[in-house]
Enzyme design. Sequence first.
Site, short mmCIF file in Angstrom:
data_model
loop_
_atom_site.label_atom_id
_atom_site.label_comp_id
_atom_site.label_asym_id
_atom_site.label_seq_id
_atom_site.Cartn_x
_atom_site.Cartn_y
_atom_site.Cartn_z
N ASP A 13 -0.71 8.38 8.81
CA ASP A 13 -1.12 9.32 7.77
C ASP A 13 -0.17 10.51 7.64
OD1 ASP A 13 -3.38 7.69 7.40
OD2 ASP A 13 -4.45 8.75 8.99
N GLY A 15 2.04 10.91 5.48
CA GLY A 15 2.47 11.14 4.10
C GLY A 15 3.59 10.16 3.73
N LYS A 16 3.57 8.99 4.37
CA LYS A 16 4.60 7.98 4.13
C LYS A 16 4.65 7.58 2.65
CE LYS A 16 2.65 5.28 7.28
NZ LYS A 16 1.71 6.21 7.92
N ASN A 38 -5.83 -1.84 7.02
CA ASN A 38 -6.12 -0.67 7.85
C ASN A 38 -5.33 0.54 7.35
OD1 ASN A 38 -3.79 -2.02 8.64
ND2 ASN A 38 -4.01 -1.61 10.82
N ALA A 39 -4.26 0.31 6.59
CA ALA A 39 -3.46 1.39 6.04
C ALA A 39 -4.18 2.05 4.87
CB ALA A 39 -2.11 0.85 5.57
N GLY A 40 -3.93 3.33 4.70
CA GLY A 40 -4.40 4.04 3.50
C GLY A 40 -3.24 4.91 3.05
N HIS A 41 -2.58 4.52 1.97
CA HIS A 41 -1.37 5.20 1.53
C HIS A 41 -1.62 5.89 0.20
CE1 HIS A 41 1.39 2.47 4.20
NE2 HIS A 41 0.53 3.20 4.87
N THR A 42 -1.58 7.21 0.20
CA THR A 42 -1.98 7.98 -0.97
C THR A 42 -0.78 8.43 -1.80
OG1 THR A 42 -3.66 8.89 0.50
CG2 THR A 42 -3.45 9.91 -1.68
N GLN A 222 0.84 2.36 9.46
CA GLN A 222 0.54 2.91 10.79
C GLN A 222 1.75 3.75 11.24
OE1 GLN A 222 -0.38 -0.77 10.43
NE2 GLN A 222 -1.99 0.34 9.41
N THR A 237 -2.51 -0.10 17.27
CA THR A 237 -2.83 -1.20 16.35
C THR A 237 -2.16 -2.47 16.89
OG1 THR A 237 -3.01 -1.79 14.02
CG2 THR A 237 -0.89 -0.86 14.73
N ARG A 301 -13.07 9.00 8.24
CA ARG A 301 -13.28 9.71 9.51
C ARG A 301 -12.46 10.99 9.58
NH1 ARG A 301 -11.81 5.27 13.90
NH2 ARG A 301 -10.29 4.76 12.29
P1 GDP Z 1 0.26 7.74 4.78
O1 GDP Z 1 -0.75 6.81 5.37
O2 GDP Z 1 1.34 8.11 5.76
O3 GDP Z 1 0.85 7.25 3.47
O4 GDP Z 1 -0.51 9.09 4.47
P2 GDP Z 1 -1.99 9.25 3.82
O5 GDP Z 1 -1.90 9.00 2.37
O6 GDP Z 1 -3.00 8.51 4.61
O7 GDP Z 1 -2.30 10.78 4.15
C1 GDP Z 1 -1.45 11.81 3.73
C2 GDP Z 1 -2.30 12.79 2.90
O8 GDP Z 1 -1.55 13.98 2.72
C3 GDP Z 1 -2.61 12.29 1.51
O9 GDP Z 1 -3.83 12.82 1.11
C4 GDP Z 1 -1.47 12.86 0.67
O10 GDP Z 1 -1.84 13.03 -0.69
C5 GDP Z 1 -1.27 14.18 1.33
N1 GDP Z 1 0.13 14.71 1.32
C6 GDP Z 1 1.29 14.03 1.43
N2 GDP Z 1 2.33 14.91 1.50
C7 GDP Z 1 1.79 16.15 1.43
C8 GDP Z 1 2.34 17.47 1.48
O11 GDP Z 1 3.54 17.69 1.60
N3 GDP Z 1 1.45 18.51 1.40
C9 GDP Z 1 0.09 18.32 1.27
N4 GDP Z 1 -0.69 19.38 1.22
N5 GDP Z 1 -0.44 17.09 1.23
C10 GDP Z 1 0.39 16.03 1.32
P1 IMO Z 2 -1.57 4.47 7.74
O1 IMO Z 2 -0.63 3.37 7.31
C1 IMO Z 2 -3.88 6.26 10.98
C2 IMO Z 2 -5.60 3.51 13.92
C3 IMO Z 2 -7.11 3.36 13.99
C4 IMO Z 2 -7.28 3.06 15.47
C5 IMO Z 2 -6.07 2.18 15.77
C6 IMO Z 2 -6.36 0.69 15.77
O2 IMO Z 2 -2.45 4.96 6.66
O3 IMO Z 2 -0.81 5.56 8.44
P2 IMO Z 2 -6.78 -1.06 13.80
O4 IMO Z 2 -7.85 -1.12 12.76
O5 IMO Z 2 -5.39 -1.02 13.25
O6 IMO Z 2 -6.92 -2.13 14.86
O7 IMO Z 2 -7.05 0.33 14.57
O8 IMO Z 2 -5.10 2.50 14.79
N1 IMO Z 2 -5.01 3.25 12.59
C7 IMO Z 2 -4.51 4.22 11.81
N2 IMO Z 2 -4.49 5.57 11.96
N3 IMO Z 2 -3.28 5.69 9.91
C8 IMO Z 2 -3.26 4.35 9.76
O9 IMO Z 2 -2.56 3.73 8.78
C9 IMO Z 2 -3.94 3.55 10.71
N4 IMO Z 2 -4.13 2.22 10.86
C10 IMO Z 2 -4.79 2.05 12.01
O10 IMO Z 2 -7.76 4.55 13.62
O11 IMO Z 2 -7.15 4.24 16.22
MG MG Z 3 -2.84 6.72 5.72
#
Ligand code: GDP
Ligand code: IMO
Ligand code: MG
Length: 424
Positions: A13, A15-16, A38-42, A222, A237, A301
């Site tokens: 998470d 900010g990939k 399991n990934a959540g990419h925003t 991840q 993971t 979470r």
């Molecule tokens: P990822 O899994 O690495 O792609 O990251 P996520 O999307 O799970 O979480 C990153 C969160 O931070 C998301 O809600 C993005 O919209 C937000 N985000 C990304 N870059 C920035 C930043 O530079 N500043 C702020 N405030 N939010 C950011």
């Molecule tokens: P992105 O790509 C943050 C964490 C889970 C747990 C562990 C194992 O959005 O960065 P799994 O379901 O993969 O077997 O869970 O890994 N986890 C992550 N934490 N960002 C993620 O993906 C994750 N994907 C899995 O919370 O601790």
């Molecule tokens: Mg994420």
Amino acid sequence: MPVTVVVGAQWGDEGKAKIIDLLAKEHPVVARYQGGHNAGHTVVVGTEKYALQLTPSGVFYDSVTPVIANGVVVDLPTLFNEIDMLTSRGIDCSRLKVSTRAHLIFPWHQSHDAIAEAVRGDDKIGTTLKGIGPAYADKAKRVGVRAGEVADPARFSATVRARCEAENIVITEAGGEPLDVDAVVEQFVALGERLRPYLTDTVNFLHDELAAGTHILLEGAQATFLDLDHGTYPYVTSSNPTAGGACAGTGLGPRDITRVVGITKSYTTRVGAGPFPTELSDATGDKLVDIGREYGTVTGRRRRAGWLDCVMLRHATRLNSLTELALTKLDVLDTFETIRVCVAYRIDGETTTNYPDLSDTLARVEPIYVDLPGWMCDSTAARRPGDLPDAARELIELVEREVGIPVSVIGVGAERDDYVLREA
Ligand code: GDP
Ligand code: IMO
Ligand code: MG
């Protein structure tokens, strides 16, 4: 023939997706190489916010071919929900390619994930319960079902039925609810039909693109410290998010990769269990969570939060051959009077800058911090390095000195254009 890898340098998470969205402008092919839903990419585009679990983050550009490569484990219901969601919002997904070699996730994987977590009790990993670990376990046990198998519907149907019946015995023995075999077979045969037009030999596709001079971006999910081999085992993971995993997960070779961008927040977060040396269990940690909106994209979470850890980032640089860092969420630190950065660990009276090999050791380290004054002003409007407050530049330069590689991008907000590029 440049191939760029984007990899999380912390626990996910970072900010990939936002950085991938930025880099996708100059990379006409964007491929996911491991993990699953399991990934959540925003990605935030204007007033629209998209949270992607499987579709590569380059999908927002018509110029990009998104690829789900062989190393990914694919949950078909999630994939098609996502395609439907994107299509209904005007995003064309018809260019998407799914590897014939990618393994499929089935409902029994989710049952096993839940049972394994319940059995661990207080020691649970805190997985996303998406069936990721059990699907990769089946791949390693050589009983997995690959996407290409849907090309023969009769055989695919028989395989799903046999696997579901066999897994039901194990699920029932473990005290779980057996699955409705007919319903699972019917659902997956229909999903298999829908998958067929997307199926591609992505290994040859990627190599042909490479030979034609196309810039390719490999999207990690991840992160480094969730890596099955290099993360905080067993709180990891079940795949290899590190850059080496990008080769296994796509079929591209190590010498094809020219650039590896490590993504790190300006602080640290983690979701799920496991050691976290710089974690803050106090009001400062709560403030990072509140301002950074640190709640999981997939599971909702609350994320654990703490200061930036350069011992981790140095180790991530070693493991991934990072060529540069993207430092995201700098704006979240705008109202902190003092900003702490961990530069070394103390363990058993000794100081070390090496990342420990075992989770038990990591759980005992004491972080050694450098304190920097905060800038106490709004950084979100910054677009050029000169716009950043002096104290923010000091933080960036400290990270560069400690980690030994340049910070090439700084995130100053969630929206697409909220970034500062630094000259090489
Ligand atoms: P990822 O899994 O690495 O792609 O990251 P996520 O999307 O799970 O979480 C990153 C969160 O931070 C998301 O809600 C993005 O919209 C937000 N985000 C990304 N870059 C920035 C930043 O530079 N500043 C702020 N405030 N939010 C950011
Ligand atoms: P992105 O790509 C943050 C964490 C889970 C747990 C562990 C194992 O959005 O960065 P799994 O379901 O993969 O077997 O869970 O890994 N986890 C992550 N934490 N960002 C993620 O993906 C994750 N994907 C899995 O919370 O601790
Ligand atoms: Mg994420």
